[in-house]
Design a protein around this motif. Structure first.
Motif, PDB file in Angstrom:
ATOM      1  N   ASN A   1     -26.553  41.128  28.648  1.00 20.94           N
ATOM      2  CA  ASN A   1     -25.675  40.897  29.798  1.00 20.94           C
ATOM      3  C   ASN A   1     -24.544  39.924  29.542  1.00 20.94           C
ATOM      4  O   ASN A   1     -24.228  39.092  30.388  1.00 20.94           O
ATOM      5  N   LEU A   2     -23.917  40.014  28.379  1.00 18.73           N
ATOM      6  CA  LEU A   2     -22.716  39.206  28.183  1.00 18.73           C
ATOM      7  C   LEU A   2     -21.633  39.732  29.112  1.00 18.73           C
ATOM      8  O   LEU A   2     -21.645  40.888  29.499  1.00 18.73           O
ATOM      9  N   PHE A   3     -20.686  38.854  29.470  1.00 12.48           N
ATOM     10  CA  PHE A   3     -19.561  39.265  30.308  1.00 12.48           C
ATOM     11  C   PHE A   3     -18.584  40.031  29.430  1.00 12.48           C
ATOM     12  O   PHE A   3     -17.954  39.448  28.554  1.00 12.48           O
ATOM     13  N   SER A   4     -18.433  41.334  29.666  1.00 17.51           N
ATOM     14  CA  SER A   4     -17.697  42.174  28.705  1.00 17.51           C
ATOM     15  C   SER A   4     -16.214  41.868  28.605  1.00 17.51           C
ATOM     16  O   SER A   4     -15.603  42.208  27.618  1.00 17.51           O
ATOM     17  N   HIS A   5     -15.639  41.263  29.636  1.00 18.59           N
ATOM     18  CA  HIS A   5     -14.195  41.041  29.599  1.00 18.59           C
ATOM     19  C   HIS A   5     -13.834  39.713  28.953  1.00 18.59           C
ATOM     20  O   HIS A   5     -12.664  39.362  28.887  1.00 18.59           O
ATOM     21  N   LEU A   6     -14.831  38.963  28.503  1.00 22.24           N
ATOM     22  CA  LEU A   6     -14.566  37.645  27.937  1.00 22.24           C
ATOM     23  C   LEU A   6     -14.979  37.611  26.467  1.00 22.24           C
ATOM     24  O   LEU A   6     -15.920  38.280  26.060  1.00 22.24           O
ATOM     25  N   THR A   7     -14.261  36.800  25.697  1.00 24.31           N
ATOM     26  CA  THR A   7     -14.629  36.622  24.294  1.00 24.31           C
ATOM     27  C   THR A   7     -15.946  35.854  24.223  1.00 24.31           C
ATOM     28  O   THR A   7     -16.416  35.306  25.222  1.00 24.31           O
ATOM     29  N   ALA A   8     -16.521  35.823  23.001  1.00 24.42           N
ATOM     30  CA  ALA A   8     -17.766  35.081  22.810  1.00 24.42           C
ATOM     31  C   ALA A   8     -17.599  33.646  23.308  1.00 24.42           C
ATOM     32  O   ALA A   8     -18.438  33.123  24.044  1.00 24.42           O
ATOM     33  N   LEU A   9     -16.476  33.035  22.923  1.00 20.48           N
ATOM     34  CA  LEU A   9     -16.233  31.653  23.321  1.00 20.48           C
ATOM     35  C   LEU A   9     -16.141  31.518  24.842  1.00 20.48           C
ATOM     36  O   LEU A   9     -16.753  30.629  25.445  1.00 20.48           O
TER      37      LEU A   9
ATOM     38  N   ALA B   1     -15.944  33.592  17.403  1.00 20.92           N
ATOM     39  CA  ALA B   1     -15.678  33.050  18.741  1.00 20.92           C
ATOM     40  C   ALA B   1     -14.692  33.906  19.539  1.00 20.92           C
ATOM     41  O   ALA B   1     -14.811  34.018  20.755  1.00 20.92           O
ATOM     42  N   ASP B   2     -13.726  34.525  18.852  1.00 23.64           N
ATOM     43  CA  ASP B   2     -12.698  35.266  19.567  1.00 23.64           C
ATOM     44  C   ASP B   2     -13.007  36.754  19.712  1.00 23.64           C
ATOM     45  O   ASP B   2     -12.184  37.516  20.211  1.00 23.64           O
ATOM     46  N   SER B   3     -14.198  37.158  19.278  1.00 21.86           N
ATOM     47  CA  SER B   3     -14.552  38.569  19.417  1.00 21.86           C
ATOM     48  C   SER B   3     -15.071  38.851  20.822  1.00 21.86           C
ATOM     49  O   SER B   3     -15.660  37.985  21.459  1.00 21.86           O
ATOM     50  N   TYR B   4     -14.842  40.066  21.267  1.00 21.81           N
ATOM     51  CA  TYR B   4     -15.381  40.497  22.550  1.00 21.81           C
ATOM     52  C   TYR B   4     -16.769  41.107  22.336  1.00 21.81           C
ATOM     53  O   TYR B   4     -17.056  41.599  21.246  1.00 21.81           O
ATOM     54  N   PRO B   5     -17.623  41.056  23.355  1.00 23.75           N
ATOM     55  CA  PRO B   5     -18.996  41.557  23.207  1.00 23.75           C
ATOM     56  C   PRO B   5     -19.080  42.941  22.557  1.00 23.75           C
ATOM     57  O   PRO B   5     -19.902  43.155  21.678  1.00 23.75           O
ATOM     58  N   ALA B   6     -18.190  43.854  22.978  1.00 27.25           N
ATOM     59  CA  ALA B   6     -18.273  45.219  22.456  1.00 27.25           C
ATOM     60  C   ALA B   6     -17.947  45.270  20.960  1.00 27.25           C
ATOM     61  O   ALA B   6     -18.172  46.278  20.319  1.00 27.25           O
ATOM     62  N   GLU B   7     -17.395  44.181  20.426  1.00 30.75           N
ATOM     63  CA  GLU B   7     -17.063  44.151  19.001  1.00 30.75           C
ATOM     64  C   GLU B   7     -18.180  43.523  18.171  1.00 30.75           C
ATOM     65  O   GLU B   7     -18.058  43.400  16.963  1.00 30.75           O
ATOM     66  N   LEU B   8     -19.257  43.087  18.855  1.00 25.16           N
ATOM     67  CA  LEU B   8     -20.345  42.389  18.163  1.00 25.16           C
ATOM     68  C   LEU B   8     -21.595  43.262  18.087  1.00 25.16           C
ATOM     69  O   LEU B   8     -21.810  44.136  18.924  1.00 25.16           O
ATOM     70  N   SER B   9     -22.425  43.004  17.082  1.00 22.91           N
ATOM     71  CA  SER B   9     -23.717  43.695  17.007  1.00 22.91           C
ATOM     72  C   SER B   9     -24.649  43.122  18.075  1.00 22.91           C
ATOM     73  O   SER B   9     -24.391  42.061  18.630  1.00 22.91           O
ATOM     74  N   GLY B  10     -25.743  43.842  18.347  1.00 30.74           N
ATOM     75  CA  GLY B  10     -26.690  43.385  19.356  1.00 30.74           C
ATOM     76  C   GLY B  10     -27.232  41.991  19.050  1.00 30.74           C
ATOM     77  O   GLY B  10     -27.348  41.148  19.938  1.00 30.74           O
ATOM     78  N   GLY B  11     -27.550  41.740  17.790  1.00 30.73           N
ATOM     79  CA  GLY B  11     -28.084  40.440  17.402  1.00 30.73           C
ATOM     80  C   GLY B  11     -27.072  39.328  17.626  1.00 30.73           C
ATOM     81  O   GLY B  11     -27.408  38.251  18.123  1.00 30.73           O
ATOM     82  N   GLN B  12     -25.823  39.631  17.274  1.00 26.61           N
ATOM     83  CA  GLN B  12     -24.759  38.644  17.491  1.00 26.61           C
ATOM     84  C   GLN B  12     -24.564  38.396  18.973  1.00 26.61           C
ATOM     85  O   GLN B  12     -24.414  37.254  19.419  1.00 26.61           O
ATOM     86  N   GLN B  13     -24.600  39.479  19.752  1.00 22.77           N
ATOM     87  CA  GLN B  13     -24.449  39.326  21.202  1.00 22.77           C
ATOM     88  C   GLN B  13     -25.549  38.441  21.773  1.00 22.77           C
ATOM     89  O   GLN B  13     -25.294  37.565  22.596  1.00 22.77           O
ATOM     90  N   GLN B  14     -26.785  38.672  21.320  1.00 22.72           N
ATOM     91  CA  GLN B  14     -27.877  37.900  21.877  1.00 22.72           C
ATOM     92  C   GLN B  14     -27.766  36.429  21.486  1.00 22.72           C
ATOM     93  O   GLN B  14     -28.128  35.547  22.267  1.00 22.72           O
TER      94      GLN B  14
END
Lengths: 253, 299
Positions: A92-100, A135-148
């Protein structure tokens, strides 16, 4: 046990219609404890976790955080949630925001930090979970592990007294669970108080201070991991753990 | 009922142009319009040409083509109508948007407010737009009330009919926009709202900071449709005497009786405005696109 309990749960009860999902659950955790909650699906683990930060309102019983009763009409839910972090199975990361930004938004909009300090703090949290370079990647650009891992950083950023993990690796591909488990293990080592629902028995063995076995809404057994693994008090615990460790070793072959 | 991308009125026409075309036609068209507006509205009499008269003598173009000469003669008179059409559309879609956001949020997340919101959108979407304008203009006497306001009809402030049209189109557009935003709100994964609550956001704050920024992006394709419709529907303002593009065309045609020719010019203006509008929306959509996510639309 520790002198004062950080979390104490007393006679917790929850039903959905006629179905009693949690029946008279009581246990307590001290600061720095890492509890692992296990049990078959439908046993009420997630409901129990969600009762702690009142994403689900319990029907009966009391929850005390730092000695203060928090499941009370009077007690501000948002105040409770600022003190209790949560990591979700669905991330459940916020998809419109970068990791940071995922990590800093709570600091800025909830904790009221100015944007610069929020960003600085968020960056430190990302470093802690090894995600600073993304830090500047968006959730959809990250793997599941990175997202978590970002999900964990987001929960930690709010300086919680306690972090709830609701099957944090269940939605991940098997090869990605390792990075998440290792972050969790580090956290436990650093003394973060954690209540974890997981089937990662490696984590339970190496990091849990206690394991709780839940079945059909009852707390069947609790004790240190060695006890549950090696000399379980009940037949059901033994059976369940046997099944789950078999599945795990089959998976790792 | 529908997905975020669904069209609530009639099939859309793909009028967006991708690549290839240069900016030249835009610059010529909008440059000419802008010069007409400056000449007709801002320059004092005696400077420039008279309002609505061509810069060049139309008879100069007769050797090339009769139609061209006709266009040169009448296009300037329509320029003021283009201005009115654009102002009505932009004002209504903007005001309607600010009305539509709370209406759609109430519909998706409210309890009693959801009913109020439902009644509003169904009432407006279920009755003819022209009837709504008549009710406001003739029935409720909104025009006589607005006329009493200071500054109405003075200088560049438009007269009461114009303002009633904006009120009517705002309300109508709000209902349609609310439907587009509502389905977009529903397409935002509810787990994110929960995650927001879990870090201490209040429900409203989580909707504002987490759900809406995503929903409004998802709503852009539907919203662009609404913009295109509103540009054309604004012609109904003619029926409450507003001198917008269609009404000016009608007046000119009833003078020279060249209905087909005049309305062809009117149609070309609408087409040019709509092509510009949908290209602008395409630019907006690309600019706010969330990296890594599928583009909100498959047009």
């Amino acid at each position: 046990m520790t002198e004062t309990d950080l979390l104490r749960i007393d006679g917790l009860q929850k039903s959905y219609g006629d179905e009693e999902v949690l029946q008279d659950i009581s246990f307590s955790m001290g600061e720095g404890d890492a509890y692992v909650l296990i049990g078959p699906s439908g046993s009420g683990k997630s409901t129990l976790l969600r009762c702690v930060n009142r994403l689900t309102e319990p029907d009966g019983g009391a929850i005390y955080l730092d000695g203060v009763r928090v499941n009370d009409e009077e007690y501000d839910v948002d105040e409770l949630r600022r003190q209790v972090g949560m990591v979700f199975q669905d991330i459940n990361l916020f998809s419109h925001l970068t990791a940071l930004e995922n990590v800093s938004i709570g600091l800025e909009k909830v904790a009221g930090l100015d944007p610069e300090s929020a960003e600085e703090r968020a960056m430190a949290e990302l470093e802690q979970v090894g995600m600073a370079d993304q830090a500047d990647s968006y959730p959809a650009e990250l793997s599941g592990g990175q997202q978590q891992r970002v999900g964990i950083a987001r929960a930690l950023a709010m300086d919680p007294k306690l972090v709830l993990f609701d099957e944090p690796t269940s939605s991940l591909d098997p090869e990605l669970t390792g990075e998440v488990v290792s972050v969790m293990r580090d956290l436990a080592k650093e003394g973060m108080t954690m209540l974890v629902v997981t089937h990662e028995m490696g984590f339970a063995r190496s990091a849990a201070t206690k394991m709780l076995f839940l079945e059909d809404g009852h707390l069947v057994e609790e004790g240190p991991p060695e006890q549950l693994f090696d000399e379980p008090a009940t037949e059901r615990t033994a059976e369940f753990l046997e099944r789950i460790t078999e599945a795990e070793s089959a998976g790792s072959l | 009922m529908s997905s975020a991308q669904e069209d609530f009125r009639t099939p859309g026409i793909d009028v967006s142009m991708r690549g290839g075309l240069t900016l030249v036609p835009y610059v010529v068209f909008w440059g000419w319009l802008l010069s007409r507006w400056i000449n007709d509205f801002l320059l004092p009499a005696g400077v420039g040409v008279d309002s609505g008269t061509p810069y060049l003598d139309p008879s100069l173009f007769e050797p090339i083509s009769e139609s061209l000469a006709f266009a040169v003669e009448y296009l300037p008179q329509l320029a003021a109508g283009v201005w009115a059409t654009i102002i009505i559309t932009v004002a209504s879609i903007t005001l309607g948007f600010f009305l539509a956001v709370p209406v759609s949020v109430a519909r998706v997340y409210g309890n009693y407010t959801a009913w109020a919101s439902l009644v509003f959108t169904e009432l407006i979407r279920g009755t003819p737009l022209l009837a709504q304008l008549f009710v406001l203009y003739y029935g409720l006497g909104l025009s006589s009330w607005i006329r009493e306001l200071p500054l109405v009809g003075v200088g560049i402030v438009p007269d009461q009919a114009f303002l009633v049209a904006i009120v009517g189109f705002t309300i109508n557009s709000a209902a349609y926009q609310a439907e587009y935003i509502r389905s977009a709100l529903k397409s935002v994964d509810s787990g994110q709202l929960q995650a927001g609550r879990a870090i201490g956001f209040s429900r409203l704050a989580a909707i504002r900071h987490i759900v809406l920024p995503q929903a409004l992006r998802f709503a852009i394709p539907g919203w662009s449709n609404e913009l295109v419709y509103l540009i054309k529907y604004s012609s109904l303002a003619a029926f409450i005497t507003v001198p917008e593009l269609f009404e000016l065309g009608r007046q000119i045609a009833s003078d020279n009786l060249q209905y087909t020719a005049v309305f062809s010019l009117v149609a070309l203006f609408y087409l040019a405005i709509i092509i510009t509008a949908s290209n602008l929306m395409g630019v907006v959509e690309r600019r706010v696109h969330i990296p890594g996510l599928g583009r909100g639309t498959d047009r």
